[in-house]
Design a protein around this motif. Structure first.
Motif, PDB file in Angstrom:
ATOM      1  N   LYS A 169      -1.042   5.418  -7.480  1.00  0.00           N
ATOM      2  CA  LYS A 169      -2.441   5.729  -7.810  1.00  0.00           C
ATOM      3  C   LYS A 169      -2.622   7.231  -8.020  1.00  0.00           C
ATOM      4  O   LYS A 169      -3.336   7.654  -8.931  1.00  0.00           O
ATOM      5  CB  LYS A 169      -3.376   5.221  -6.716  1.00  0.00           C
ATOM      6  CG  LYS A 169      -3.533   3.711  -6.722  1.00  0.00           C
ATOM      7  CD  LYS A 169      -4.419   3.244  -5.578  1.00  0.00           C
ATOM      8  CE  LYS A 169      -4.520   1.722  -5.582  1.00  0.00           C
ATOM      9  NZ  LYS A 169      -5.310   1.234  -4.438  1.00  0.00           N
ATOM     10  N   PHE A 170      -1.983   8.028  -7.171  1.00  0.00           N
ATOM     11  CA  PHE A 170      -2.053   9.483  -7.338  1.00  0.00           C
ATOM     12  C   PHE A 170      -1.479   9.898  -8.691  1.00  0.00           C
ATOM     13  O   PHE A 170      -2.090  10.685  -9.424  1.00  0.00           O
ATOM     14  CB  PHE A 170      -1.298  10.193  -6.207  1.00  0.00           C
ATOM     15  CG  PHE A 170      -1.085  11.654  -6.463  1.00  0.00           C
ATOM     16  CD1 PHE A 170      -2.101  12.571  -6.234  1.00  0.00           C
ATOM     17  CD2 PHE A 170       0.130  12.117  -6.964  1.00  0.00           C
ATOM     18  CE1 PHE A 170      -1.914  13.923  -6.488  1.00  0.00           C
ATOM     19  CE2 PHE A 170       0.331  13.465  -7.219  1.00  0.00           C
ATOM     20  CZ  PHE A 170      -0.703  14.369  -6.980  1.00  0.00           C
ATOM     21  N   PRO A 209       0.804  -1.223   0.000  1.00  0.00           N
ATOM     22  CA  PRO A 209       0.000   0.000   0.000  1.00  0.00           C
ATOM     23  C   PRO A 209       0.840   1.278   0.000  1.00  0.00           C
ATOM     24  O   PRO A 209       0.452   2.265  -0.624  1.00  0.00           O
ATOM     25  CB  PRO A 209      -0.832  -0.097   1.283  1.00  0.00           C
ATOM     26  CG  PRO A 209      -0.706  -1.491   1.763  1.00  0.00           C
ATOM     27  CD  PRO A 209       0.506  -2.083   1.139  1.00  0.00           C
ATOM     28  N   GLU A 210       1.974   1.258   0.671  1.00  0.00           N
ATOM     29  CA  GLU A 210       2.802   2.468   0.734  1.00  0.00           C
ATOM     30  C   GLU A 210       3.446   2.796  -0.618  1.00  0.00           C
ATOM     31  O   GLU A 210       3.816   3.939  -0.860  1.00  0.00           O
ATOM     32  CB  GLU A 210       3.874   2.367   1.834  1.00  0.00           C
ATOM     33  CG  GLU A 210       4.917   1.289   1.634  1.00  0.00           C
ATOM     34  CD  GLU A 210       4.494  -0.108   2.084  1.00  0.00           C
ATOM     35  OE1 GLU A 210       5.331  -1.016   1.963  1.00  0.00           O
ATOM     36  OE2 GLU A 210       3.351  -0.303   2.522  1.00  0.00           O
ATOM     37  N   ALA A 244       1.768   1.624  -3.588  1.00  0.00           N
ATOM     38  CA  ALA A 244       0.599   1.768  -4.461  1.00  0.00           C
ATOM     39  C   ALA A 244      -0.058   3.139  -4.333  1.00  0.00           C
ATOM     40  O   ALA A 244      -0.528   3.697  -5.329  1.00  0.00           O
ATOM     41  CB  ALA A 244      -0.417   0.669  -4.170  1.00  0.00           C
ATOM     42  N   ALA A 245      -0.095   3.704  -3.143  1.00  0.00           N
ATOM     43  CA  ALA A 245      -0.800   4.980  -2.940  1.00  0.00           C
ATOM     44  C   ALA A 245      -0.236   6.110  -3.807  1.00  0.00           C
ATOM     45  O   ALA A 245      -0.998   6.767  -4.526  1.00  0.00           O
ATOM     46  CB  ALA A 245      -0.798   5.364  -1.461  1.00  0.00           C
ATOM     47  N   PRO A 246       1.077   6.364  -3.799  1.00  0.00           N
ATOM     48  CA  PRO A 246       1.567   7.429  -4.679  1.00  0.00           C
ATOM     49  C   PRO A 246       1.450   7.083  -6.158  1.00  0.00           C
ATOM     50  O   PRO A 246       1.258   7.968  -6.992  1.00  0.00           O
ATOM     51  CB  PRO A 246       3.025   7.628  -4.251  1.00  0.00           C
ATOM     52  CG  PRO A 246       3.397   6.425  -3.480  1.00  0.00           C
ATOM     53  CD  PRO A 246       2.133   5.851  -2.924  1.00  0.00           C
TER      54      PRO A 246
END
Length: 192
Positions: A155-156, A148-149, A151-153
């Motif tokens: 996705k942004f 997740p750490e 994937a989050a940026p």
């Protein structure tokens, strides 16, 4: 197959080592995007669209910094054993763990990876295609990772590619509406 915590960490690092660099310096990466838009702005006669190219080109430089930070954070503490096991050894021999722009397959960045034709219509179509290719690259990366750490940026960044595509589409529509002729595929509006 259940991975241990250290194997999961190496898995994330392996991903970065083998794939994440493409978003830094690959043909559809942030470096190519920033150079494309910042180069094209000079031949764009419409000042609003030239401003848009400047704004998005500058934003792409910020994205380059984000990707660089991700790569650095995940590679800075690699041991020699992790480098060898992850397949990062060839890159390491040339660059240690410093950031150097290249595609996932190891092809170095060069100016042939972006286009600036000096024809506003051609350039805006190029820009729209570039944003779609970058979005596809981020889609592919998101299919490969689970952390997740990371994937989050990503996705942004993917969301920003969609916004840029839409903004370039709006710019193309504005440019086409300004033309005297509706046959806007047969001449360069910057010169003809």
């Amino acid at each position: 197959m259940v991975l241990s915590a250290s194997e999961q960490n190496l898995s994330g690092r392996n991903f970065v080592n083998n794939y994440m660099l493409v978003t830094f310096g690959g043909p559809d990466g942030e470096l190519a995007a920033s150079m494309r838009y910042l180069s094209q702005r000079y031949s764009m006669k419409n000042p609003k669209i030239a401003g848009l190219l400047t704004d998005i080109g500058t934003e792409e430089l910020a994205h380059l910094e984000m990707v660089g930070a991700i790569v650095h954070q995940l590679t800075k503490d690699l041991s020699i054993e992790e480098i060898e096991r992850s397949g990062f050894d060839k890159y390491y021999v040339d660059h240690t763990v410093g950031l150097w722009p290249q595609a996932a397959g190891g092809v170095p960045f060069n100016a042939n990876q972006f286009q600036s034709k000096g024809d506003p219509i051609t350039d805006l179509f190029e820009d729209m295609a570039a944003e779609q290719k970058a979005r596809t690259t981020y889609d592919n990366i998101l299919r490969l990772i689970k952390e997740p750490e990371i994937a989050a940026p990503i996705k942004f960044l993917r969301e920003r590619e969609i916004v840029h595509f839409q903004r370039f589409g709006e710019a193309l529509r504005i440019l086409q509406e300004e033309l005297d002729s509706k046959n806007f595929y047969s001449f360069n509006p910057a010169f003809d």
